[in-house]
Structures are given as structure tokens and as C-alpha cells.
Design a protein around this motif. Sequence first.
Motif, mmCIF file in Angstrom:
data_model
loop_
_atom_site.group_PDB
_atom_site.id
_atom_site.type_symbol
_atom_site.label_atom_id
_atom_site.label_comp_id
_atom_site.label_asym_id
_atom_site.label_seq_id
_atom_site.Cartn_x
_atom_site.Cartn_y
_atom_site.Cartn_z
ATOM 1 N N SER A 138 48.082 33.141 30.235
ATOM 2 C CA SER A 138 48.220 34.600 30.133
ATOM 3 C C SER A 138 48.176 35.207 31.046
ATOM 4 O O SER A 138 48.243 36.465 31.703
ATOM 5 N N MET A 139 47.942 34.987 32.118
ATOM 6 C CA MET A 139 47.871 35.236 33.952
ATOM 7 C C MET A 139 48.768 36.698 33.221
ATOM 8 O O MET A 139 48.701 37.646 34.154
ATOM 9 N N ALA A 140 50.515 36.540 33.117
ATOM 10 C CA ALA A 140 51.380 37.368 33.617
ATOM 11 C C ALA A 140 50.308 38.983 32.845
ATOM 12 O O ALA A 140 51.258 40.154 33.010
ATOM 13 N N ILE A 141 50.213 39.002 31.550
ATOM 14 C CA ILE A 141 49.820 40.325 30.730
ATOM 15 C C ILE A 141 48.004 40.315 30.571
ATOM 16 O O ILE A 141 48.226 41.403 30.412
ATOM 17 N N ILE A 142 47.665 39.583 31.127
ATOM 18 C CA ILE A 142 45.864 39.951 31.619
ATOM 19 C C ILE A 142 45.851 41.028 31.905
ATOM 20 O O ILE A 142 45.816 41.340 33.488
ATOM 21 N N PRO A 143 44.625 42.575 31.702
ATOM 22 C CA PRO A 143 44.337 43.208 31.934
ATOM 23 C C PRO A 143 43.365 43.281 33.647
ATOM 24 O O PRO A 143 42.285 43.624 33.816
ATOM 25 N N MET A 144 43.700 42.274 34.260
ATOM 26 C CA MET A 144 43.039 42.014 35.501
ATOM 27 C C MET A 144 43.804 42.560 36.539
ATOM 28 O O MET A 144 45.001 42.601 37.218
ATOM 29 N N HIS A 145 42.379 43.221 37.859
ATOM 30 C CA HIS A 145 43.145 43.919 38.868
ATOM 31 C C HIS A 145 43.849 42.882 40.061
ATOM 32 O O HIS A 145 44.164 41.278 40.032
ATOM 33 N N GLU A 146 45.158 42.652 41.003
ATOM 34 C CA GLU A 146 46.201 41.597 41.287
ATOM 35 C C GLU A 146 45.322 40.889 42.424
ATOM 36 O O GLU A 146 45.382 39.635 42.382
ATOM 37 N N ASP A 147 44.142 42.084 42.935
ATOM 38 C CA ASP A 147 44.150 41.138 44.441
ATOM 39 C C ASP A 147 42.939 40.013 42.973
ATOM 40 O O ASP A 147 42.219 38.688 43.681
ATOM 41 N N THR A 148 41.961 39.545 42.577
ATOM 42 C CA THR A 148 41.249 39.088 41.596
ATOM 43 C C THR A 148 42.762 37.746 40.909
ATOM 44 O O THR A 148 41.545 36.777 40.759
ATOM 45 N N LYS A 149 43.712 38.760 40.463
ATOM 46 C CA LYS A 149 43.537 37.338 39.686
ATOM 47 C C LYS A 149 44.441 36.555 40.553
ATOM 48 O O LYS A 149 44.751 35.151 40.838
ATOM 49 N N ARG A 150 44.703 36.732 42.593
ATOM 50 C CA ARG A 150 45.723 36.281 43.114
ATOM 51 C C ARG A 150 44.530 35.040 43.844
ATOM 52 O O ARG A 150 44.514 33.346 44.106
ATOM 53 N N LEU A 151 43.390 35.852 43.720
ATOM 54 C CA LEU A 151 41.954 34.833 44.342
ATOM 55 C C LEU A 151 41.827 33.767 43.245
ATOM 56 O O LEU A 151 41.543 32.572 43.555
ATOM 57 N N LEU A 152 42.167 34.171 41.953
ATOM 58 C CA LEU A 152 41.040 32.670 40.959
ATOM 59 C C LEU A 152 42.533 32.371 41.075
ATOM 60 O O LEU A 152 42.319 30.640 40.983
ATOM 61 N N TYR A 153 43.524 32.371 40.325
ATOM 62 C CA TYR A 153 44.940 31.828 40.581
ATOM 63 C C TYR A 153 44.185 30.728 42.205
ATOM 64 O O TYR A 153 45.410 29.788 42.364
ATOM 65 N N GLY A 154 44.473 31.002 43.194
ATOM 66 C CA GLY A 154 44.493 30.542 44.533
ATOM 67 C C GLY A 154 43.355 29.507 44.177
ATOM 68 O O GLY A 154 43.443 27.857 44.575
ATOM 69 N N LEU A 155 42.075 29.973 43.690
ATOM 70 C CA LEU A 155 41.409 28.648 44.012
ATOM 71 C C LEU A 155 41.431 27.211 42.188
ATOM 72 O O LEU A 155 41.237 26.439 43.160
ATOM 73 N N LEU A 156 42.506 28.223 41.369
ATOM 74 C CA LEU A 156 41.835 27.392 40.596
ATOM 75 C C LEU A 156 43.387 26.009 40.946
ATOM 76 O O LEU A 156 43.556 25.430 40.701
ATOM 77 N N ARG A 157 44.452 26.834 41.799
ATOM 78 C CA ARG A 157 45.104 26.098 42.271
ATOM 79 C C ARG A 157 44.812 25.418 43.440
ATOM 80 O O ARG A 157 45.094 24.151 43.561
ATOM 81 N N MET A 158 44.010 25.152 44.309
ATOM 82 C CA MET A 158 43.519 24.199 45.017
ATOM 83 C C MET A 158 42.360 23.322 44.183
ATOM 84 O O MET A 158 42.602 22.211 45.023
ATOM 85 N N LEU A 159 41.840 23.723 43.016
ATOM 86 C CA LEU A 159 40.800 22.660 42.515
ATOM 87 C C LEU A 159 42.054 21.605 42.328
ATOM 88 O O LEU A 159 41.773 20.750 41.826
ATOM 89 N N GLU A 160 43.776 21.774 41.437
ATOM 90 C CA GLU A 160 44.305 21.211 40.930
ATOM 91 C C GLU A 160 44.370 20.465 42.129
ATOM 92 O O GLU A 160 44.335 19.118 41.980
ATOM 93 N N VAL A 161 44.445 20.683 43.399
ATOM 94 C CA VAL A 161 45.403 20.123 44.304
ATOM 95 C C VAL A 161 44.762 19.523 45.083
ATOM 96 O O VAL A 161 44.755 17.910 45.610
ATOM 97 N N TYR A 162 42.738 19.989 44.790
ATOM 98 C CA TYR A 162 42.118 19.488 45.539
ATOM 99 C C TYR A 162 42.014 18.362 45.209
ATOM 100 O O TYR A 162 41.939 17.750 43.964
#
Length: 181
Positions: A138-162
Motif C-alpha cells: 500500500s506504500m504508493a497510495i497511503i497518505p504518509m509524508h514522503e520523508d517518513t515513507k522513505r525512512l520507514l521503507y529504509g528501515l524495513l529494507r534494512m531489517l529484510e537484508v540484515y
Amino acid sequence: MYHLLKHFFTITQHKILVAKGCFAVGLYWQGICHDLSKYSPDEFLVGAKYYQGNRSPNNAEREAIGYSSAWLHHKGRNKHHYEYWVDYSSQNKGSIYIPVKMPVKYVVEMLMDRIAASKVYNKGHYTNDLPLKYFTRSMAIIPMHEDTKRLLYGLLRMLEVYDEEKTFYYIKKNLLKKGDY
């Protein structure tokens, strides 16, 4: 009909997992206070009524009556939900609602919330990629501030990779120390 004990154990298990994650990064107060509103009658009784064990009872309530009264109560009281951070625009540039950039500590709590929900609802089948998969649907359609979205995505990606240990270390030693994105 009502699954009072099952719902109580589910939300308590979720709350304990979020607290463990918050404690690991130094967010002690948030770990203690996380989701206390779920124990209020407005949320708890609805959650028990629509309890299924494998997904949020809010979704079942939505399907049954067209909206979730428990969710409306919950999101307005818990700053770790991006919906809490949606405000009216004073300049109406295409939308009257604008997402507001979330403080880092609440983004971190949101991360812990997503990890815990993935663990609770997927029982013994949790993997570190599940919270990211849920978010990207749902990332593309949720009304979340773009900076917040990028930070959360980055942390979730870090969790997935590490893994949790490396991600939580980064959060504690870098992200929360800096205090900004």
C-alpha cells in the motif's frame, strides 16, 4: 462470539513484542505506553467481538459494518500511526488533507509495531521480509509524508537484508542519536 481472553492475549503479546523492540533501541516510555488504548472499552470490546487471530479485528469490523470504530478511536490516540499525522491544509493545493513528517521516535515505534504485528499474525512463520512486504502493498497510495515513507521503507529494507540486531543497533546508535532523518 466474543473472544475476550484470546483477544487479550493477542494484544498483550503484540504489546510485549513492541516493548522489547522499543527497549532495545532505548525508547523505554514508548515501549511501556504502546497501544494502551487497545485495553479501553471502545477498542477492546470491538476487538474481542471481531477477533479472528490471524489478522486485525479492525478489518473484520470494517467488513461487517463498513468502517472500524475501534480503529478511529485508536489512530487518534497513538502517535506511531501515520494517520495520526494527517492534518488539514491551510493552502489547499489540490487536497485538503496533508501528511505531516513524523518525529523519528514515532517512526521507530511504527517499525516495532509492524514487526510485532507480523510476528503475532504470522505465528511461527515470521521472516524479516514480512513487514516490508506488508508495507509495499500500500506504500504508493497511503497518505504518509514522503520523508517518513522513505525512512520507514529504509528501515524495513534494512531489517529484510540484515536482521533485527543490526537494524536496532543502527537505530539506537545513529538514527535516534541524530534525532532527525
